[in-house]
Motif scaffolding. Structure first.
Motif, mmCIF file in Angstrom:
data_model
loop_
_atom_site.group_PDB
_atom_site.id
_atom_site.type_symbol
_atom_site.label_atom_id
_atom_site.label_comp_id
_atom_site.label_asym_id
_atom_site.label_seq_id
_atom_site.Cartn_x
_atom_site.Cartn_y
_atom_site.Cartn_z
ATOM 1 N N GLY A 84 77.044 105.030 24.997
ATOM 2 C CA GLY A 84 78.364 103.707 25.882
ATOM 3 C C GLY A 84 77.744 102.134 26.130
ATOM 4 N N LYS A 85 77.854 101.983 26.928
ATOM 5 C CA LYS A 85 77.235 100.550 27.552
ATOM 6 C C LYS A 85 75.889 101.057 27.839
ATOM 7 C CE LYS A 85 82.122 99.047 28.131
ATOM 8 N NZ LYS A 85 83.111 98.492 29.164
ATOM 9 N N GLN A 86 75.106 101.635 27.899
ATOM 10 C CA GLN A 86 74.130 101.589 29.014
ATOM 11 C C GLN A 86 73.185 100.471 27.398
ATOM 12 O OE1 GLN A 86 73.277 105.592 28.545
ATOM 13 N NE2 GLN A 86 71.646 105.375 30.600
ATOM 14 N N GLY A 87 72.961 100.976 26.378
ATOM 15 C CA GLY A 87 72.988 99.551 25.541
ATOM 16 C C GLY A 87 71.010 99.659 25.176
ATOM 17 N N ILE A 88 70.335 99.045 24.997
ATOM 18 C CA ILE A 88 68.649 99.599 24.986
ATOM 19 C C ILE A 88 67.644 100.203 25.818
ATOM 20 C CG2 ILE A 88 66.864 98.738 23.230
ATOM 21 C CD1 ILE A 88 68.817 97.218 21.502
ATOM 22 N N LEU A 89 67.515 101.359 25.631
ATOM 23 C CA LEU A 89 66.536 101.378 27.099
ATOM 24 C C LEU A 89 65.013 101.426 26.631
ATOM 25 C CD1 LEU A 89 69.036 104.317 27.712
ATOM 26 C CD2 LEU A 89 69.015 102.551 28.416
ATOM 27 N N LEU A 90 64.822 100.579 25.542
ATOM 28 C CA LEU A 90 63.873 100.344 25.051
ATOM 29 C C LEU A 90 63.220 99.981 23.846
ATOM 30 C CD1 LEU A 90 60.278 102.169 25.115
ATOM 31 C CD2 LEU A 90 60.109 102.033 23.308
ATOM 32 N N GLU A 91 62.716 98.897 23.862
ATOM 33 C CA GLU A 91 62.842 98.568 22.916
ATOM 34 C C GLU A 91 60.408 98.104 22.413
ATOM 35 O OE1 GLU A 91 63.182 93.772 20.684
ATOM 36 O OE2 GLU A 91 65.307 94.618 22.031
ATOM 37 N N HIS A 92 60.614 98.654 21.327
ATOM 38 C CA HIS A 92 59.187 98.294 20.860
ATOM 39 C C HIS A 92 58.884 97.566 19.322
ATOM 40 C CE1 HIS A 92 54.241 98.810 20.259
ATOM 41 N NE2 HIS A 92 55.036 98.769 19.238
ATOM 42 N N ARG A 93 58.389 96.801 19.017
ATOM 43 C CA ARG A 93 58.414 96.347 17.488
ATOM 44 C C ARG A 93 57.427 95.627 17.662
ATOM 45 N NH1 ARG A 93 63.165 92.802 16.141
ATOM 46 N NH2 ARG A 93 65.023 93.135 18.313
ATOM 47 N N GLU A 94 56.530 96.152 16.550
ATOM 48 C CA GLU A 94 55.274 95.975 16.257
ATOM 49 C C GLU A 94 54.424 94.441 16.236
ATOM 50 O OE1 GLU A 94 53.148 99.073 12.651
ATOM 51 O OE2 GLU A 94 54.558 97.967 12.649
ATOM 52 N N LYS A 95 53.873 94.821 16.326
ATOM 53 C CA LYS A 95 52.604 93.116 16.727
ATOM 54 C C LYS A 95 51.971 92.950 15.449
ATOM 55 C CE LYS A 95 53.689 92.923 22.048
ATOM 56 N NZ LYS A 95 54.116 93.886 21.715
ATOM 57 N N GLU A 96 51.300 93.775 15.067
ATOM 58 C CA GLU A 96 50.525 93.782 13.939
ATOM 59 C C GLU A 96 50.651 95.295 13.010
ATOM 60 O OE1 GLU A 96 46.658 92.859 16.368
ATOM 61 O OE2 GLU A 96 46.343 94.633 17.050
ATOM 62 N N PHE A 97 49.514 95.298 11.549
ATOM 63 C CA PHE A 97 49.963 96.867 11.739
ATOM 64 C C PHE A 97 49.417 97.922 11.713
ATOM 65 C CE2 PHE A 97 49.017 93.943 8.010
ATOM 66 C CZ PHE A 97 50.296 93.749 7.672
ATOM 67 N N GLY A 98 49.661 98.985 12.879
ATOM 68 C CA GLY A 98 49.500 100.312 13.187
ATOM 69 C C GLY A 98 49.631 100.238 14.546
ATOM 70 N N ASP A 99 50.649 99.686 15.233
ATOM 71 C CA ASP A 99 50.462 99.215 16.707
ATOM 72 C C ASP A 99 51.751 100.159 17.000
ATOM 73 O OD1 ASP A 99 51.453 98.224 19.192
ATOM 74 O OD2 ASP A 99 52.393 96.482 18.473
ATOM 75 N N LYS A 100 50.897 100.937 17.671
ATOM 76 C CA LYS A 100 51.433 102.360 18.280
ATOM 77 C C LYS A 100 52.485 102.118 19.329
ATOM 78 C CE LYS A 100 49.657 106.460 18.294
ATOM 79 N NZ LYS A 100 49.223 107.403 18.111
ATOM 80 N N VAL A 101 53.734 102.774 19.366
ATOM 81 C CA VAL A 101 55.005 102.954 21.046
ATOM 82 C C VAL A 101 54.196 103.852 22.080
ATOM 83 C CG1 VAL A 101 56.125 104.592 19.743
ATOM 84 C CG2 VAL A 101 57.136 103.173 21.845
ATOM 85 N N ASN A 102 54.080 103.587 23.203
ATOM 86 C CA ASN A 102 53.550 104.618 23.860
ATOM 87 C C ASN A 102 54.231 105.563 23.961
ATOM 88 O OD1 ASN A 102 53.614 105.558 26.959
ATOM 89 N ND2 ASN A 102 51.927 103.938 27.207
ATOM 90 N N THR A 103 53.854 107.236 24.137
ATOM 91 C CA THR A 103 55.123 108.229 23.654
ATOM 92 C C THR A 103 55.401 108.503 25.048
ATOM 93 O OG1 THR A 103 53.218 109.122 22.029
ATOM 94 C CG2 THR A 103 55.144 110.279 22.968
ATOM 95 N N GLU A 104 54.746 107.908 26.166
ATOM 96 C CA GLU A 104 55.559 108.077 27.671
ATOM 97 C C GLU A 104 56.273 107.758 27.809
ATOM 98 O OE1 GLU A 104 54.510 110.896 29.678
ATOM 99 O OE2 GLU A 104 53.327 111.527 27.904
ATOM 100 N N SER A 105 56.596 106.501 27.526
ATOM 101 C CA SER A 105 57.481 104.782 27.579
ATOM 102 C C SER A 105 58.824 105.750 26.679
ATOM 103 C CB SER A 105 56.957 104.058 26.924
ATOM 104 O OG SER A 105 55.609 103.735 27.883
ATOM 105 N N VAL A 106 58.328 106.446 25.495
ATOM 106 C CA VAL A 106 60.193 106.752 24.737
ATOM 107 C C VAL A 106 60.192 108.163 25.297
ATOM 108 C CG1 VAL A 106 60.454 108.224 22.579
ATOM 109 C CG2 VAL A 106 59.117 105.318 22.988
ATOM 110 N N LEU A 107 59.758 109.225 26.737
ATOM 111 C CA LEU A 107 59.780 109.536 27.142
ATOM 112 C C LEU A 107 60.868 109.732 27.964
ATOM 113 C CD1 LEU A 107 57.036 112.510 26.207
ATOM 114 C CD2 LEU A 107 59.601 112.142 24.996
ATOM 115 N N GLU A 108 60.300 108.573 29.054
ATOM 116 C CA GLU A 108 61.287 108.306 30.635
ATOM 117 C C GLU A 108 61.893 107.355 28.948
ATOM 118 O OE1 GLU A 108 60.235 108.703 33.628
ATOM 119 O OE2 GLU A 108 58.248 109.983 32.461
#
Length: 122
Positions: A84-108
């Protein structure tokens, strides 16, 4: 929570090789429209960054092979989008090659998704 992946190319068995690690739908975006009006890229100079080499070593030690085929300079990202209107709850854009998202942040962020409620017509 349904999971989706958007990839910019399918070279050799790349998507099939990804299947054991991802069970959601995978969409091929050959026109790269999903990557936005301005694609975020890291050029050849990105290879002189210490973080890129640390990411490469981490991936290599964990057994990731990768390939040298196709377009490899567009940076990716991870989004958790609510209903619905919740929108983006988490946004992780790579800053450099291989920059991984924090898995715990995704789950939260995924735990914050509120299911849509449909009104019965009967």
């Amino acid at each position: 929570v349904p999971l989706y992946a958007v990839v910019k190319e399918d070279i050799n068995t790349e998507i099939q090789d990804f299947r054991p690690h991802f069970t959601g739908d995978i969409f091929l975006d050959e026109k790269q429209a999903f990557y936005g009006p301005i694609q975020r890229k890291m050029g050849v100079l990105g290879f002189i960054r210490l973080g890129v080499w640390q990411n490469f070593i981490r991936a290599w030690k964990s057994g990731y092979q990768g390939n040298m085929n196709g377009e490899g300079f567009i940076l990716g990202g991870v989004f958790v989008i609510g209903s619905g209107k919740q929108g983006i709850l988490l946004e992780h854009r790579e800053k450099e090659f291989g920059d991984k998202v924090n898995t715990e942040s995704v789950l939260e962020a995924a735990k914050k998704i509120v299911p849509l409620k449909f009104k019965s017509l009967f």
